[in-house]
Scaffold this active site. Sequence first.
Site, PDB file in Angstrom:
ATOM      1  CE  LYS A 126      44.422  67.071  58.530  1.00 40.66           C
ATOM      2  NZ  LYS A 126      43.640  67.033  57.080  1.00 40.66           N
ATOM      3  CD  GLU A 229      35.008  71.457  56.278  1.00 43.96           C
ATOM      4  OE1 GLU A 229      36.092  71.654  56.741  1.00 43.96           O
ATOM      5  OE2 GLU A 229      34.314  72.297  55.789  1.00 43.96           O
ATOM      6  CB  CYS A 230      40.284  67.898  59.059  1.00 47.90           C
ATOM      7  SG  CYS A 230      40.872  68.480  57.584  1.00 47.90           S
ATOM      8  N   GLY A 231      37.146  68.051  60.515  1.00 48.79           N
ATOM      9  CA  GLY A 231      36.679  68.160  61.957  1.00 48.79           C
ATOM     10  C   GLY A 231      37.215  69.598  62.273  1.00 48.79           C
TER      11      GLY A 231
END
Length: 234
Positions: A126, A229-231
């Site tokens: 991602k 969170e994904c970052g």
Amino acid sequence: MNTNGPMLGPDEIERAANRLEGSPPEATLTWALQTFGARVSLASSFGAEDMCLLDMLCALTDKPRVFYLDTGLLFPETYTLIERCRERYGLQAIRLTPLLTVEEQAETLGPELWKRAPDRCCGIRKVEPLTHFLRTEAAWITGIRRDQTPARARARVVEPDEKFGLVKINPLVRWTHEDVWGYIRTRDVPYNPLHERGYPSIGCWPCTAPVLAGEDPRSGRWQGMDKTECGLHQ
Ligand code: SF4
């Protein structure tokens, strides 16, 4: 760092945030299109919030710029919804992919990296593709809302994105879950059927579980891990 740099300075961003704080999301999107033209895009995971923004954007412009991160691990229902968006809105979404396929990642770093090192997996699948894409953008639009997580409670309608070096626009920050679903029902906006099967927040299938009624809507993401969170969002 975005090589083009944000076209707005901190003072202009602050003024825009103050002016748009009480405005409807459509006004924020109109401002974004007028300010950034073809250098602003909507980040979509095809979740409920993103579908509202897509519907609004398509009413404002016949050339919406929308991108999504195809990790190779999305639910089949999400891919079907992307196809429905093509039919309903004529959407040609920009598909961002990681350098490694899921199989190559397994060969290089071992199988099911998401179970052992989810931050590394999100980084590869991602954050890296997003970082690369945002280098040529001046602003991006997201569907985050303040009541989703404590970290998101501080989000502004318009804010500098220090991490990716551009302007971040969050038209739905003041919206509630009810606002989102009220809009979807009123406008007959397509949505992911997983939302009706206990998935309020939908990401990659290995890291998304259904939640019970009344539970934190994002508690189904990375269950059992110290990760929320994904970052992609600070
Ligand atoms: S959400 Fe899970 S599977 Fe998807 S990129 Fe992140 S760790 Fe990997």
